[in-house]
Design an enzyme around this catalytic site. Structure first.
Site, short mmCIF file in Angstrom:
data_model
loop_
_atom_site.label_atom_id
_atom_site.label_comp_id
_atom_site.label_asym_id
_atom_site.label_seq_id
_atom_site.Cartn_x
_atom_site.Cartn_y
_atom_site.Cartn_z
N ASP A 69 -2.93 -8.77 12.04
CA ASP A 69 -3.81 -7.97 11.19
C ASP A 69 -4.39 -6.75 11.91
O ASP A 69 -5.17 -6.01 11.31
CB ASP A 69 -4.96 -8.84 10.66
CG ASP A 69 -5.92 -9.27 11.77
OD1 ASP A 69 -5.43 -9.79 12.80
OD2 ASP A 69 -7.14 -9.09 11.61
N ASP A 76 -6.59 -15.39 14.27
CA ASP A 76 -7.73 -15.02 13.42
C ASP A 76 -7.40 -13.76 12.62
O ASP A 76 -7.03 -12.73 13.18
CB ASP A 76 -8.97 -14.78 14.27
CG ASP A 76 -10.26 -14.90 13.48
OD1 ASP A 76 -10.19 -14.97 12.23
OD2 ASP A 76 -11.33 -14.94 14.09
N ASP A 101 -0.21 -13.94 15.04
CA ASP A 101 -1.59 -13.79 15.46
C ASP A 101 -2.40 -14.85 14.72
O ASP A 101 -1.96 -15.38 13.69
CB ASP A 101 -2.06 -12.38 15.09
CG ASP A 101 -3.54 -12.20 15.25
OD1 ASP A 101 -4.04 -12.40 16.37
OD2 ASP A 101 -4.21 -11.87 14.25
N LYS A 137 -1.92 -8.54 24.29
CA LYS A 137 -1.54 -7.49 23.34
C LYS A 137 -2.30 -6.21 23.64
O LYS A 137 -3.50 -6.29 23.93
CB LYS A 137 -1.87 -7.96 21.91
CG LYS A 137 -1.10 -9.19 21.47
CD LYS A 137 -1.48 -9.65 20.07
CE LYS A 137 -2.85 -10.28 20.00
NZ LYS A 137 -3.16 -10.86 18.67
#
Length: 284
Positions: A219, A18, A16, A194
């Site tokens: 995250d 950011d 991922d 996702k």
């Protein structure tokens, strides 16, 4: 925590962006050393994003601006996941009404699709709705019309809003689709991005990988980690972005691994590879 053998099997890391490799416009200090360690270990990597509003070239330029050099094969977006799915599962759908940014439309055209005009006489094979930051009311109405006429329709990602540090709400693909669904009574036939596992299965297919050979790192529990579970890949939660350890403890979706940041994952992969090599060296 998975056994060392699970880490030793990893041949590819899906990242991922950011909150994982950077925050806003700032690259984390551990990102570049982590990528260098992957190269040293012979482990490949792919940068992953749910945001289809930019083309692959746009994202590669963004990474380059942050000091990271990547190839087109090292980037996978929800637009690409949609394209891959349509090519494999619906090859007859070639003319699309694309509700998206010019960059997204160009991505589909580059893949061989034709973009239908905003014209009732230009009947598309299907409708694809993305995160359209250039959304025009007339085009939203045209997309709803074709959905109401039973054209197949697909959404590139489920996000209701796009995260931002600006004083506004960035209405994302999921909210645009909600407007169409409310107007027509039809939900999308398939929603990509996702946590849909197609985001990972496309990467598995591209690099000829098995699920046990891939670690999904992110995250967010409800997107990154949920998708890892849906695709039966190793799910690694980093605490450098949105989720906290308390969030992980409270969530029904459990990561396989929790690390503070990518540096911690690099240490686990390195230790597993050394242990594996040690076993080989001591094999009678």
């Amino acid at each position: 925590m998975p056994a060392t053998a699970a880490f030793a099997r990893i041949r590819h890391v899906v990242l991922d962006m950011d909150g994982t490799i950077y925050k806003g416009g700032t690259l984390f200090p551990w990102t570049r050393p982590f990528l260098e360690s992957l190269a040293r270990l012979g482990i490949g990597h792919t940068f992953l994003t749910n945001n289809p509003s930019k083309s692959s070239a746009d994202y590669l330029a963004h990474l380059e601006h942050m000091g990271l050099t990547a190839t087109p094969e090292q980037l996978y977006t929800s637009a690409q996941a949609t394209i891959d799915y349509l090519k494999i599962n619906h090859p007859a759908l070639r003319r699309l009404f694309l509700l998206g940014t010019p960059s997204m439309i160009a991505e589909f055209e580059k893949a061989g699709y034709e973009a239908a005009a905003d014209d009732p006489a230009d009947v598309p094979d299907a409708v694809v709705v993305g995160f359209d930051m250039t959304l025009a009311y007339a085009r939203l109405c045209r997309a709803a019309w074709w959905v109401s006429q039973a054209r197949p329709w697909f959404a590139t990602n489920p996000d209701r809003v796009c995260p931002t540090d600006r004083p506004t709400v960035l209405v994302d693909c999921g909210s645009i689709c909600a407007a169409i669904q409310t107007a027509t009574g039809r939900a999308p036939d398939r929603v990509f991005g996702k946590p849909d596992p197609s985001m990972l299965t496309g990467i598995l297919r591209r690099h000829r990988l098995q699920t046990a050979e891939v670690a999904m790192v992110g995250d967010r529990i409800y997107t990154d980690i949920a998708m890892a579970g849906n695709a039966a890949c190793l799910g690694v939660l980093v605490l450098s972005g949105e989720a906290t350890r308390q969030d992980a403890d409270a969530s029904a979706v459990k990561p396989d691994v929790i690390v503070e940041n990518l540096a911690g994952l690099g240490e686990l992969l390195d230790a597993a590879r050394q242990a594996s090599c040690g076993k080989l060296n001591h094999h009678p």
